[in-house]
Structure formats: C-alpha cells, structure tokens
Write a protein that holds these residues in place. Sequence first.
Motif, PDB file in Angstrom:
ATOM      1  N   VAL A 179       0.818  -1.223   0.000  1.00 30.33           N
ATOM      2  CA  VAL A 179       0.000   0.000   0.000  1.00 30.33           C
ATOM      3  C   VAL A 179       0.851   1.273   0.000  1.00 30.33           C
ATOM      4  O   VAL A 179       0.361   2.334  -0.352  1.00 30.33           O
ATOM      5  CB  VAL A 179      -0.993   0.025   1.187  1.00 30.33           C
ATOM      6  CG1 VAL A 179      -1.969  -1.095   1.093  1.00 30.33           C
ATOM      7  CG2 VAL A 179      -0.286   0.056   2.502  1.00 30.33           C
ATOM      8  N   SER A 180       2.123   1.174   0.379  1.00 34.22           N
ATOM      9  CA  SER A 180       2.958   2.380   0.389  1.00 34.22           C
ATOM     10  C   SER A 180       3.308   2.840  -1.017  1.00 34.22           C
ATOM     11  O   SER A 180       3.692   3.992  -1.210  1.00 34.22           O
ATOM     12  CB  SER A 180       4.231   2.144   1.201  1.00 34.22           C
ATOM     13  OG  SER A 180       5.066   1.226   0.540  1.00 34.22           O
ATOM     14  N   LYS A 181       3.138   1.971  -2.005  1.00 34.25           N
ATOM     15  CA  LYS A 181       3.437   2.339  -3.391  1.00 34.25           C
ATOM     16  C   LYS A 181       2.255   3.033  -4.067  1.00 34.25           C
ATOM     17  O   LYS A 181       2.392   3.559  -5.164  1.00 34.25           O
ATOM     18  CB  LYS A 181       3.832   1.093  -4.173  1.00 34.25           C
ATOM     19  CG  LYS A 181       5.134   0.481  -3.705  1.00 34.25           C
ATOM     20  CD  LYS A 181       5.472  -0.753  -4.514  1.00 34.25           C
ATOM     21  CE  LYS A 181       6.809  -1.318  -4.132  1.00 34.25           C
ATOM     22  NZ  LYS A 181       6.789  -2.149  -2.955  1.00 34.25           N
ATOM     23  N   ASP A 182       1.083   3.041  -3.419  1.00 36.80           N
ATOM     24  CA  ASP A 182      -0.095   3.679  -4.003  1.00 36.80           C
ATOM     25  C   ASP A 182       0.082   5.196  -4.032  1.00 36.80           C
ATOM     26  O   ASP A 182       0.774   5.771  -3.209  1.00 36.80           O
ATOM     27  CB  ASP A 182      -1.343   3.341  -3.195  1.00 36.80           C
ATOM     28  CG  ASP A 182      -1.699   1.856  -3.273  1.00 36.80           C
ATOM     29  OD1 ASP A 182      -1.154   1.169  -4.150  1.00 36.80           O
ATOM     30  OD2 ASP A 182      -2.516   1.405  -2.442  1.00 36.80           O
ATOM     31  N   THR A 183      -0.587   5.818  -5.011  1.00 41.99           N
ATOM     32  CA  THR A 183      -0.553   7.274  -5.118  1.00 41.99           C
ATOM     33  C   THR A 183      -1.979   7.772  -5.089  1.00 41.99           C
ATOM     34  O   THR A 183      -2.754   7.374  -5.948  1.00 41.99           O
ATOM     35  CB  THR A 183       0.125   7.714  -6.419  1.00 41.99           C
ATOM     36  OG1 THR A 183       1.420   7.147  -6.466  1.00 41.99           O
ATOM     37  CG2 THR A 183       0.226   9.214  -6.506  1.00 41.99           C
ATOM     38  N   PRO A 184      -2.372   8.600  -4.193  1.00 45.47           N
ATOM     39  CA  PRO A 184      -1.642   9.069  -3.022  1.00 45.47           C
ATOM     40  C   PRO A 184      -1.559   7.967  -1.974  1.00 45.47           C
ATOM     41  O   PRO A 184      -2.408   7.087  -1.911  1.00 45.47           O
ATOM     42  CB  PRO A 184      -2.487  10.242  -2.510  1.00 45.47           C
ATOM     43  CG  PRO A 184      -3.874   9.917  -2.957  1.00 45.47           C
ATOM     44  CD  PRO A 184      -3.723   9.182  -4.263  1.00 45.47           C
ATOM     45  N   GLN A 185      -0.528   8.079  -1.189  1.00 47.22           N
ATOM     46  CA  GLN A 185      -0.292   7.058  -0.176  1.00 47.22           C
ATOM     47  C   GLN A 185      -1.391   7.111   0.885  1.00 47.22           C
ATOM     48  O   GLN A 185      -1.762   8.181   1.346  1.00 47.22           O
ATOM     49  CB  GLN A 185       1.070   7.272   0.479  1.00 47.22           C
ATOM     50  CG  GLN A 185       1.501   6.112   1.347  1.00 47.22           C
ATOM     51  CD  GLN A 185       2.854   6.350   1.962  1.00 47.22           C
ATOM     52  OE1 GLN A 185       2.978   7.203   2.817  1.00 47.22           O
ATOM     53  NE2 GLN A 185       3.845   5.613   1.516  1.00 47.22           N
ATOM     54  N   PRO A 186      -1.919   5.960   1.268  1.00 50.58           N
ATOM     55  CA  PRO A 186      -3.000   5.975   2.266  1.00 50.58           C
ATOM     56  C   PRO A 186      -2.498   6.392   3.646  1.00 50.58           C
ATOM     57  O   PRO A 186      -1.319   6.258   3.966  1.00 50.58           O
ATOM     58  CB  PRO A 186      -3.497   4.526   2.273  1.00 50.58           C
ATOM     59  CG  PRO A 186      -2.377   3.732   1.748  1.00 50.58           C
ATOM     60  CD  PRO A 186      -1.609   4.609   0.809  1.00 50.58           C
ATOM     61  N   GLU A 187      -3.430   6.899   4.424  1.00 47.19           N
ATOM     62  CA  GLU A 187      -3.104   7.277   5.800  1.00 47.19           C
ATOM     63  C   GLU A 187      -3.281   6.050   6.691  1.00 47.19           C
ATOM     64  O   GLU A 187      -4.260   5.322   6.567  1.00 47.19           O
ATOM     65  CB  GLU A 187      -4.039   8.381   6.287  1.00 47.19           C
ATOM     66  CG  GLU A 187      -3.906   9.666   5.533  1.00 47.19           C
ATOM     67  CD  GLU A 187      -4.928  10.698   5.982  1.00 47.19           C
ATOM     68  OE1 GLU A 187      -5.751  10.386   6.873  1.00 47.19           O
ATOM     69  OE2 GLU A 187      -4.900  11.798   5.434  1.00 47.19           O
ATOM     70  N   LEU A 188      -2.345   5.857   7.595  1.00 39.54           N
ATOM     71  CA  LEU A 188      -2.419   4.744   8.535  1.00 39.54           C
ATOM     72  C   LEU A 188      -2.929   5.285   9.859  1.00 39.54           C
ATOM     73  O   LEU A 188      -2.264   6.091  10.508  1.00 39.54           O
ATOM     74  CB  LEU A 188      -1.036   4.099   8.719  1.00 39.54           C
ATOM     75  CG  LEU A 188      -0.963   2.944   9.703  1.00 39.54           C
ATOM     76  CD1 LEU A 188      -1.837   1.790   9.244  1.00 39.54           C
ATOM     77  CD2 LEU A 188       0.471   2.485   9.873  1.00 39.54           C
ATOM     78  N   HIS A 189      -4.139   4.888  10.235  1.00 38.57           N
ATOM     79  CA  HIS A 189      -4.720   5.300  11.516  1.00 38.57           C
ATOM     80  C   HIS A 189      -4.490   4.164  12.496  1.00 38.57           C
ATOM     81  O   HIS A 189      -5.089   3.089  12.383  1.00 38.57           O
ATOM     82  CB  HIS A 189      -6.202   5.582  11.364  1.00 38.57           C
ATOM     83  CG  HIS A 189      -6.484   6.786  10.536  1.00 38.57           C
ATOM     84  ND1 HIS A 189      -7.732   7.295  10.372  1.00 38.57           N
ATOM     85  CD2 HIS A 189      -5.667   7.608   9.830  1.00 38.57           C
ATOM     86  CE1 HIS A 189      -7.694   8.360   9.613  1.00 38.57           C
ATOM     87  NE2 HIS A 189      -6.440   8.553   9.261  1.00 38.57           N
ATOM     88  N   LEU A 190      -3.645   4.402  13.454  1.00 41.49           N
ATOM     89  CA  LEU A 190      -3.221   3.388  14.409  1.00 41.49           C
ATOM     90  C   LEU A 190      -3.986   3.561  15.708  1.00 41.49           C
ATOM     91  O   LEU A 190      -3.878   4.587  16.363  1.00 41.49           O
ATOM     92  CB  LEU A 190      -1.711   3.509  14.637  1.00 41.49           C
ATOM     93  CG  LEU A 190      -1.015   2.426  15.418  1.00 41.49           C
ATOM     94  CD1 LEU A 190      -1.234   1.074  14.780  1.00 41.49           C
ATOM     95  CD2 LEU A 190       0.464   2.717  15.499  1.00 41.49           C
ATOM     96  N   ARG A 191      -4.782   2.543  16.054  1.00 42.39           N
ATOM     97  CA  ARG A 191      -5.525   2.542  17.314  1.00 42.39           C
ATOM     98  C   ARG A 191      -5.004   1.380  18.149  1.00 42.39           C
ATOM     99  O   ARG A 191      -4.937   0.259  17.672  1.00 42.39           O
ATOM    100  CB  ARG A 191      -7.025   2.335  17.084  1.00 42.39           C
ATOM    101  CG  ARG A 191      -7.705   3.471  16.401  1.00 42.39           C
ATOM    102  CD  ARG A 191      -9.208   3.273  16.274  1.00 42.39           C
ATOM    103  NE  ARG A 191      -9.537   2.038  15.546  1.00 42.39           N
ATOM    104  CZ  ARG A 191     -10.300   1.064  16.034  1.00 42.39           C
ATOM    105  NH1 ARG A 191     -10.813   1.152  17.232  1.00 42.39           N
ATOM    106  NH2 ARG A 191     -10.560   0.011  15.304  1.00 42.39           N
TER     107      ARG A 191
END
Length: 144
Positions: free
Chosen positions: A94-106
């Motif tokens: 997923v880090s190669k996607d444009t735009p890079q997704p946001e990682l919401h860490l809970r």
Amino acid sequence: MAFGSFNGGAGSGAPQSEINMVPLIDVMLVLLVIFIITAPLLSHAVRIDVPQATSAPVDSDPAKIDLAIDASGKVFWNDAEVSLEDLPARFASVSKDTPQPELHLRADKNTRYEVLAQVMADASRSGMKRIGFVSTPEPPPAAK
C-alpha cells in the motif's frame, strides 16, 4: 529662536520656552527621502500574460487504513485480523499507491509497547509516511 548668550544680562536664568525644531525637521526629511525611494519599488510589478486552462480540481481523499491492536496483541487491518508477520508485506504494497494511504493506528491502553513499536517500525521501513494515532478524547469536566 532663543540662543544663550555669554553676557550675564537679565533673563539668563529664565527657562527657554521655544522648542528646537531643527532635529525634528532632519528626521522628517530623512523619512521623506526613504519613502520617496521605496515607494516605486513597492508598486513595480512585472506583467505576464499567463495562459488560461479550465479544469476541475481533483478532490481525492487518500485511502485510510484502520489498524487496531487489542490488549492481547492481536492486529486488525480494517477490522480483519492479520498476523504480525504479514504486516510488512501489506505495508509495502500500500505504500506504493498514489496518493499514499493514511495509517490510523488505534491501540488499546493495555497493549504492550513492544507490539506497538514493532508495528510502527514495520510501517516506517515499508515506506509509510502518513501515520497517525487515534485516541478517544476525555469528556469535559462536569459543570458545578
């Protein structure tokens, strides 16, 4: 203007009632010269004929990945359980996607720091740039 004299005549001890205007005029003339010099520089503009194009702005919100860690150390990727060993491969894809997704860490407040640190290190090594922590705000104090 009154100037002091060397003769000891009458009025030599009386206070002087006139203001010396020469220093005030000097300051005013210096400010006038500064404004005369800087005024043309502030209004000088370069005229450029810019081409016009019509397009709609792109309103694409980046994807969000909800990564939850419970108190026992289980990791959930968008509400689906994944193992800690599978996370680096998922982060890399997923880090190669444009735009890079946001990682919401809970993470649960009783989660071991070791698990949280390992997840964050895997995300960072995989090239994830947008990592955020999700928390629950404290309730406002009750009014008395």
